[in-house]
Design a protein around this motif. Structure first.
Motif, PDB file in Angstrom:
ATOM      1  N   ALA A  98       7.894  27.955  30.681  1.00 12.94           N
ATOM      2  CA  ALA A  98       7.464  28.929  31.692  1.00 12.94           C
ATOM      3  C   ALA A  98       7.590  28.305  33.081  1.00 12.94           C
ATOM      4  N   GLU A  99       8.178  29.079  33.987  1.00 15.72           N
ATOM      5  CA  GLU A  99       8.374  28.626  35.365  1.00 15.72           C
ATOM      6  C   GLU A  99       7.769  29.639  36.321  1.00 15.72           C
ATOM      7  N   ASP A 100       7.462  29.179  37.521  1.00 13.30           N
ATOM      8  CA  ASP A 100       6.953  30.090  38.544  1.00 13.30           C
ATOM      9  C   ASP A 100       8.023  31.118  38.883  1.00 13.30           C
ATOM     10  N   TYR A 101       7.592  32.361  39.025  1.00  7.58           N
ATOM     11  CA  TYR A 101       8.497  33.472  39.327  1.00  7.58           C
ATOM     12  C   TYR A 101       8.859  33.486  40.806  1.00  7.58           C
ATOM     13  N   MET A 102       7.869  33.574  41.643  1.00  7.94           N
ATOM     14  CA  MET A 102       8.087  33.616  43.096  1.00  7.94           C
ATOM     15  C   MET A 102       7.005  32.776  43.766  1.00  7.94           C
ATOM     16  N   PRO A 103       7.092  31.458  43.639  1.00  2.48           N
ATOM     17  CA  PRO A 103       5.985  30.604  44.084  1.00  2.48           C
ATOM     18  C   PRO A 103       5.696  30.676  45.577  1.00  2.48           C
ATOM     19  N   GLU A 104       6.662  31.040  46.375  1.00  2.00           N
ATOM     20  CA  GLU A 104       6.457  31.103  47.829  1.00  2.00           C
ATOM     21  C   GLU A 104       6.009  32.484  48.308  1.00  2.00           C
ATOM     22  N   ASN A 105       5.923  33.442  47.403  1.00  2.00           N
ATOM     23  CA  ASN A 105       5.553  34.795  47.794  1.00  2.00           C
ATOM     24  C   ASN A 105       4.082  34.815  48.202  1.00  2.00           C
ATOM     25  N   ASN A 109      -0.247  38.478  43.517  1.00  2.00           N
ATOM     26  CA  ASN A 109       0.157  39.139  42.278  1.00  2.00           C
ATOM     27  C   ASN A 109       1.555  38.714  41.847  1.00  2.00           C
ATOM     28  N   GLN A 110       2.429  38.445  42.808  1.00  2.00           N
ATOM     29  CA  GLN A 110       3.786  38.013  42.491  1.00  2.00           C
ATOM     30  C   GLN A 110       3.853  36.515  42.217  1.00  2.00           C
ATOM     31  N   SER A 111       3.180  35.731  43.038  1.00  2.00           N
ATOM     32  CA  SER A 111       3.289  34.280  42.921  1.00  2.00           C
ATOM     33  C   SER A 111       2.629  33.741  41.653  1.00  2.00           C
ATOM     34  N   GLU A 112       1.758  34.506  41.035  1.00  2.00           N
ATOM     35  CA  GLU A 112       1.109  34.063  39.794  1.00  2.00           C
ATOM     36  C   GLU A 112       1.945  34.351  38.551  1.00  2.00           C
ATOM     37  N   LYS A 113       2.970  35.179  38.659  1.00  2.00           N
ATOM     38  CA  LYS A 113       3.799  35.521  37.507  1.00  2.00           C
ATOM     39  C   LYS A 113       4.661  34.338  37.092  1.00  2.00           C
TER      40      LYS A 113
END
Length: 123
Positions: A98-105, A109-113
């Motif tokens: 598992a990797e960060d989806y959008m860590p800089e967002n 809600n997005q950066s935690e995915k």
């Protein structure tokens, strides 16, 4: 696509519905890549079969998918991938941790995915 056109990098650009037959001849591609779009697919039986159809033998399909949707088999994403593997149509070659989806967002809600990067090879 309008932005992509301005880059001058592509011979052609088109829009396709990934829940329907793809507008390409069979065995057209050595590889297909989908990043950040499979969340919207409703019919993975259609998409996966179409990807296998348009890939050349030995061609690779690399894509990202949100971990919760993959792990929970939402809309049969895993079931359909496994069915093609069991039928000898492709083989899973890679699944990332598992990797960060959008860590800089800045939107929490997005950066935690989390996402997986997955790779399948057409048989």
């Amino acid at each position: 696509l309008d932005v992509a056109k301005t880059k001058g990098l592509y011979d052609r650009l088109l829009t396709a519905n990934m829940d329907e037959r793809l507008p390409f001849e069979s065995s057209s591609f050595d590889a297909a890549v989908c990043v950040g779009v499979l969340t919207y697919v409703q019919q993975f039986d259609v998409l996966n079969s179409e990807v296998v159809r348009v890939l050349k033998k030995g061609g690779v399909f690399v894509f990202t998918h949100r971990t919760n949707l993959w792990d929970d088999d939402i809309r049969g994403v895993q079931t359909e991938a496994k069915a093609l593997q069991e039928n000898g149509m492709w083989k899973m070659e890679y699944q990332s941790p598992a990797e960060d989806y959008m860590p800089e967002n800045p939107d929490g809600n997005q950066s935690e995915k989390k996402i997986y990067i997955l790779g399948f090879r057409a048989s």
